[in-house]
Design a protein around this motif. Structure first.
Motif, PDB file in Angstrom:
ATOM      1  N   ILE A 122       0.834  -1.200   0.000  1.00  0.00           N
ATOM      2  CA  ILE A 122       0.000   0.000   0.000  1.00  0.00           C
ATOM      3  C   ILE A 122       0.871   1.253   0.000  1.00  0.00           C
ATOM      4  O   ILE A 122       1.690   1.460   0.888  1.00  0.00           O
ATOM      5  N   PHE A 123       0.668   2.107  -0.999  1.00  0.00           N
ATOM      6  CA  PHE A 123       1.382   3.372  -1.071  1.00  0.00           C
ATOM      7  C   PHE A 123       0.830   4.371  -0.055  1.00  0.00           C
ATOM      8  O   PHE A 123      -0.379   4.423   0.183  1.00  0.00           O
ATOM      9  N   PHE A 124       1.716   5.182   0.513  1.00  0.00           N
ATOM     10  CA  PHE A 124       1.278   6.369   1.236  1.00  0.00           C
ATOM     11  C   PHE A 124       2.209   7.511   0.884  1.00  0.00           C
ATOM     12  O   PHE A 124       3.357   7.315   0.509  1.00  0.00           O
ATOM     13  N   ASP A 125       1.694   8.749   0.982  1.00  0.00           N
ATOM     14  CA  ASP A 125       2.390   9.959   0.537  1.00  0.00           C
ATOM     15  C   ASP A 125       2.708  10.853   1.729  1.00  0.00           C
ATOM     16  O   ASP A 125       2.011  11.842   1.987  1.00  0.00           O
ATOM     17  N   PRO A 126       3.749  10.568   2.498  1.00  0.00           N
ATOM     18  CA  PRO A 126       3.995  11.357   3.711  1.00  0.00           C
ATOM     19  C   PRO A 126       4.253  12.833   3.455  1.00  0.00           C
ATOM     20  O   PRO A 126       3.877  13.686   4.273  1.00  0.00           O
ATOM     21  N   GLN A 127       4.878  13.181   2.330  1.00  0.00           N
ATOM     22  CA  GLN A 127       5.181  14.590   2.073  1.00  0.00           C
ATOM     23  C   GLN A 127       3.913  15.434   1.949  1.00  0.00           C
ATOM     24  O   GLN A 127       3.915  16.614   2.307  1.00  0.00           O
ATOM     25  N   ALA A 128       2.846  14.820   1.433  1.00  0.00           N
ATOM     26  CA  ALA A 128       1.584  15.555   1.314  1.00  0.00           C
ATOM     27  C   ALA A 128       1.007  15.887   2.686  1.00  0.00           C
ATOM     28  O   ALA A 128       0.166  16.788   2.799  1.00  0.00           O
ATOM     29  N   HIS A 129       1.464  15.194   3.706  1.00  0.00           N
ATOM     30  CA  HIS A 129       0.980  15.439   5.066  1.00  0.00           C
ATOM     31  C   HIS A 129       1.976  16.273   5.869  1.00  0.00           C
ATOM     32  O   HIS A 129       1.591  17.239   6.524  1.00  0.00           O
ATOM     33  N   THR A 130       3.262  15.920   5.794  1.00  0.00           N
ATOM     34  CA  THR A 130       4.246  16.701   6.550  1.00  0.00           C
ATOM     35  C   THR A 130       4.330  18.136   6.033  1.00  0.00           C
ATOM     36  O   THR A 130       4.596  19.066   6.806  1.00  0.00           O
ATOM     37  N   ALA A 131       4.078  18.329   4.747  1.00  0.00           N
ATOM     38  CA  ALA A 131       4.131  19.680   4.172  1.00  0.00           C
ATOM     39  C   ALA A 131       3.048  20.595   4.733  1.00  0.00           C
ATOM     40  O   ALA A 131       3.148  21.823   4.636  1.00  0.00           O
ATOM     41  N   ARG A 132       2.003  20.005   5.329  1.00  0.00           N
ATOM     42  CA  ARG A 132       0.934  20.824   5.931  1.00  0.00           C
ATOM     43  C   ARG A 132       0.904  20.676   7.449  1.00  0.00           C
ATOM     44  O   ARG A 132      -0.103  20.976   8.086  1.00  0.00           O
ATOM     45  N   GLY A 133       2.015  20.184   8.005  1.00  0.00           N
ATOM     46  CA  GLY A 133       2.167  20.214   9.446  1.00  0.00           C
ATOM     47  C   GLY A 133       1.807  18.951  10.196  1.00  0.00           C
ATOM     48  O   GLY A 133       1.831  18.930  11.433  1.00  0.00           O
ATOM     49  N   VAL A 134       1.477  17.862   9.481  1.00  0.00           N
ATOM     50  CA  VAL A 134       1.175  16.583  10.131  1.00  0.00           C
ATOM     51  C   VAL A 134       2.481  15.801  10.272  1.00  0.00           C
ATOM     52  O   VAL A 134       3.210  15.633   9.296  1.00  0.00           O
ATOM     53  N   ALA A 135       2.775  15.324  11.454  1.00  0.00           N
ATOM     54  CA  ALA A 135       4.042  14.646  11.703  1.00  0.00           C
ATOM     55  C   ALA A 135       4.124  13.312  10.973  1.00  0.00           C
ATOM     56  O   ALA A 135       3.128  12.585  10.862  1.00  0.00           O
ATOM     57  N   PHE A 136       5.305  12.971  10.493  1.00  0.00           N
ATOM     58  CA  PHE A 136       5.538  11.686   9.848  1.00  0.00           C
ATOM     59  C   PHE A 136       5.089  10.552  10.770  1.00  0.00           C
ATOM     60  O   PHE A 136       4.443   9.589  10.339  1.00  0.00           O
ATOM     61  N   LEU A 177      13.123  10.512   3.197  1.00  0.00           N
ATOM     62  CA  LEU A 177      13.758   9.201   3.337  1.00  0.00           C
ATOM     63  C   LEU A 177      14.468   9.095   4.679  1.00  0.00           C
ATOM     64  O   LEU A 177      14.363   8.064   5.375  1.00  0.00           O
ATOM     65  N   VAL A 178      15.165  10.124   5.062  1.00  0.00           N
ATOM     66  CA  VAL A 178      15.863  10.124   6.357  1.00  0.00           C
ATOM     67  C   VAL A 178      14.850   9.996   7.500  1.00  0.00           C
ATOM     68  O   VAL A 178      15.076   9.270   8.474  1.00  0.00           O
ATOM     69  N   GLN A 179      13.709  10.693   7.365  1.00  0.00           N
ATOM     70  CA  GLN A 179      12.657  10.563   8.377  1.00  0.00           C
ATOM     71  C   GLN A 179      12.153   9.127   8.495  1.00  0.00           C
ATOM     72  O   GLN A 179      11.735   8.685   9.573  1.00  0.00           O
ATOM     73  N   ALA A 180      12.172   8.405   7.394  1.00  0.00           N
ATOM     74  CA  ALA A 180      11.623   7.048   7.374  1.00  0.00           C
ATOM     75  C   ALA A 180      12.557   6.008   7.985  1.00  0.00           C
ATOM     76  O   ALA A 180      12.113   4.903   8.321  1.00  0.00           O
ATOM     77  N   LEU A 181      13.831   6.330   8.139  1.00  0.00           N
ATOM     78  CA  LEU A 181      14.795   5.313   8.562  1.00  0.00           C
ATOM     79  C   LEU A 181      14.458   4.667   9.908  1.00  0.00           C
ATOM     80  O   LEU A 181      14.620   3.448  10.052  1.00  0.00           O
ATOM     81  N   PRO A 182      13.954   5.398  10.899  1.00  0.00           N
ATOM     82  CA  PRO A 182      13.591   4.720  12.149  1.00  0.00           C
ATOM     83  C   PRO A 182      12.409   3.758  12.017  1.00  0.00           C
ATOM     84  O   PRO A 182      12.157   2.967  12.931  1.00  0.00           O
ATOM     85  N   TYR A 183      11.701   3.816  10.898  1.00  0.00           N
ATOM     86  CA  TYR A 183      10.502   3.006  10.694  1.00  0.00           C
ATOM     87  C   TYR A 183      10.736   1.904   9.654  1.00  0.00           C
ATOM     88  O   TYR A 183       9.774   1.393   9.059  1.00  0.00           O
ATOM     89  N   LYS A 184      11.981   1.534   9.421  1.00  0.00           N
ATOM     90  CA  LYS A 184      12.294   0.581   8.353  1.00  0.00           C
ATOM     91  C   LYS A 184      11.579  -0.758   8.530  1.00  0.00           C
ATOM     92  O   LYS A 184      11.265  -1.432   7.554  1.00  0.00           O
ATOM     93  N   ASP A 185      11.308  -1.141   9.757  1.00  0.00           N
ATOM     94  CA  ASP A 185      10.602  -2.401   9.984  1.00  0.00           C
ATOM     95  C   ASP A 185       9.143  -2.325   9.552  1.00  0.00           C
ATOM     96  O   ASP A 185       8.491  -3.360   9.411  1.00  0.00           O
ATOM     97  N   TRP A 186       8.634  -1.121   9.368  1.00  0.00           N
ATOM     98  CA  TRP A 186       7.231  -0.939   9.010  1.00  0.00           C
ATOM     99  C   TRP A 186       7.028  -0.604   7.533  1.00  0.00           C
ATOM    100  O   TRP A 186       5.889  -0.555   7.061  1.00  0.00           O
ATOM    101  N   ILE A 187       8.093  -0.323   6.799  1.00  0.00           N
ATOM    102  CA  ILE A 187       7.988   0.146   5.412  1.00  0.00           C
ATOM    103  C   ILE A 187       8.801  -0.776   4.513  1.00  0.00           C
ATOM    104  O   ILE A 187      10.019  -0.902   4.669  1.00  0.00           O
ATOM    105  N   LEU A 188       8.133  -1.397   3.545  1.00  0.00           N
ATOM    106  CA  LEU A 188       8.801  -2.362   2.664  1.00  0.00           C
ATOM    107  C   LEU A 188       9.734  -1.713   1.658  1.00  0.00           C
ATOM    108  O   LEU A 188      10.801  -2.232   1.346  1.00  0.00           O
ATOM    109  N   GLY A 189       9.295  -0.597   1.099  1.00  0.00           N
ATOM    110  CA  GLY A 189      10.062  -0.003   0.009  1.00  0.00           C
ATOM    111  C   GLY A 189       9.634   1.421  -0.236  1.00  0.00           C
ATOM    112  O   GLY A 189       8.826   1.997   0.506  1.00  0.00           O
TER     113      GLY A 189
END
Length: 359
Positions: A122-136, A177-189
Motif C-alpha cells: 500500500i502506497f502512502f504519501d507522507p510529504q503531502a501530510h508533513t508539508a501541511r504540518g502533520v508529523a511523519f 527518506l531520512v525521516q523514514a529510517l527509524p521506521y524501516k521495519d514498518w515500510i517495505l520499500g
C-alpha cells in the motif's frame, strides 16, 4: 503510541453503490468474486470514500464545500492526471490525526478483505501530510496500527510503501527518506508518484540510490501516455534500477523495453479503470499484449474511491473488455504474488491457494 479515540460517527464500510457493485460481481461472475487476490498498486489516500471524507472533516472542525456524499462524488470529474490530483490533494486535507489515518486504512482493509484480497502493498504519501504540518510519526503509526489490527482480525496482510512526490524537490524527498529510517521495519520499500510532467526518474536518482543502500525495495510510477513516457520507463530500469514499475503499460510501444522487463523479471502494476479516466481507454489491449508476451503484468485499483472501482471491479472491467478466461485471471494474480515483496513463506501459501482455486 497515541490512545485510540472513538470511531468516526456513522462510518460505514461501504456506500450503497459499492455494495451493489460487489453483489453484481458475485452474482454474475462467482469465479472472479471468490478469486484470492493480491494488490500492489493502491494509494491509501485514494481510498478516502466521500462518506469518510465528510465524517473526518466534521470531526476535525473543517467545513467542506459539499452538501452531501453525492456532491463530493459529483466533483470527481477528471480528464487528466493533473485534474485528478487537484481533488486527490483536497481530500487529504481532512487527514490530521493518528486516528484519521487509522480509520482510513481500517476502511480499506475491510473492503479488501471482503473482496478476497489476501495481501496488499500500500502506497502512502507522507510529504503531502508533513508539508501541511502533520508529523511523519502520526501518519505511519495510524496506518500501521490499522493494518496490524486488520491482520489479527481477518488475516488480511497489508504493508506500506513510502512514495515520494515527484513534483517536489529531490532534497525534500531525501529528507523524507531520512525521516523514514527509524521506521524501516514498518515500510517495505519506496516509490515515486504525483505529476510526472517535467519530473523524470533521473531527478531522484540519488534518493533512490540511498534508499536501496538502506535496504528498501524500489518501485516507481511511469504513468500512462505522459510526456516522454517510454524514456521515463528506460530511466527507471537503467538508471534507477527499480524492482518493478507502476503503470508502465507504454513499454509495449518499445520492443527493447519489453525485452528488459522479461530478462529482469520486472512486473507492471496496471490499473485499467483509472487508465480510462485519465487517458483514452483502459489500455486493455496493451495489457493483454504484455500478458501474452510473458511480462508479469498485474491488475490493481490505484485510487478506487476516486475512480469508482476496487480491485475486483478492475479485474471485472478487464475481463469484460478482453473476454479473459478463468485461467488468465489466475495468472494475473500469480503474477502479482510472484512480483510482490512478501516473505517466501507468504508467497508460497498464496500461490498454493491460487493453484487450488484454479483447479
Amino acid at each position: 503510541m497515541q490512545e485510540q479515540r472513538d470511531p468516526v460517527p456513522e462510518q460505514r464500510e461501504s456506500t450503497p453503490g459499492e455494495e451493489e457493485r460487489a453483489s453484481t460481481t458475485a452474482e454474475s461472475d462467482p469465479f472472479l468474486a471468490g478469486l484470492p487476490k493480491c494488490e500492489l498498486h493502491l494509494h491509501i489516500e485514494g481510498t478516502l470514500e466521500p462518506g469518510l471524507k465528510l465524517a473526518l472533516a466534521a470531526r476535525n472542525g473543517m467545513v467542506l464545500p459539499y452538501a452531501d456524499e453525492a456532491a463530493v462524488r459529483a466533483a470527481y470529474a477528471f480528464d487528466s492526471l493533473p485534474s485528478f490530483l487537484v481533488q486527490y490533494y483536497e481530500g487529504m486535507s481532512v487527514l490530521r490525526t493518528e486516528q484519521d489515518f487509522y480509520d482510513l486504512a481500517a476502511a480499506y482493509a475491510a473492503r479488501a478483505h471482503a473482496q478476497n484480497v489476501r495481501y496488499a502493498e500500500i502506497f502512502f504519501d507522507p510529504q503531502a501530510h508533513t508539508a501541511r504540518g502533520v508529523a511523519f510519526d502520526t501518519v505511519v503509526r495510524g496506518l500501521t496500527r490499522a493494518l496490524d489490527d486488520a491482520r489479527r482480525a481477518t488475516g488480511f496482510r497489508g504493508h506500506l510503501i513510502l512514495c515520494f512526490l515527484r513534483d517536489f524537490q529531490a532534497e525534500f524527498a531525501m529528507a523524507t527518506l531520512v525521516q523514514a529510517l527509524p521506521y524501516k521495519d514498518w515500510i517495505l520499500g519506496v516509490g515515486l508518484d504525483s505529476d510526472e510532467k517535467g519530473n523524470p526518474p533521473l531527478k531522484f536518482a540519488q534518493v533512490f540510490a540511498r534508499a536501496r543502500a538502506e535496504g528498501f525495495r524500489l518501485t516507481m510510477h511511469c504513468d500512462i501516455d505522459q510526456e516522454n513516457t517510454t524514456e521515463h520507463i528506460r530511466q527507471a530500469l537503467d538508471v534507477i534500477g527499480v524492482d518493478r514499475i507502476d503503470h508502465g503499460t507504454n513499454a509495449v510501444e518499445d520492443p527493447e523495453l519489453v525485452e528488459k522487463l522479461l530478462d529482469r523479471g520486472i512486473g507492471l502494476t496496471t490499473c485499467p479503470i483509472s487508465n480510462g479516466v485519465v487517458t483514452e481507454g483502459m489500455k486493455a489491449a496493451e495489457i493483454k499484449q504484455l500478458l501474452d508476451l510473458g511480462v508479469k503484468v498485474t491488475v490493481n485499483s490505484d485510487d478506487p474511491a476516486y475512480f469508482d472501482g476496487y480491485v475486483t471491479e478492475n479485474l471485472a472491467a478487464l475481463r469484460d473488455a478482453l473476454s479473459l478466461t478463468d485461467a488468465e485471471l489466475v495468472r494475473l494474480e500469480r503474477n502479482a504474488v510472484e512480483i510482490s515483496w512478501a516473505p517466501p513463506a507468504v508467497k508460497d501459501a498464496l500461490l498454493a491457494e491460487l493453484d487450488a482455486y484454479g483447479a
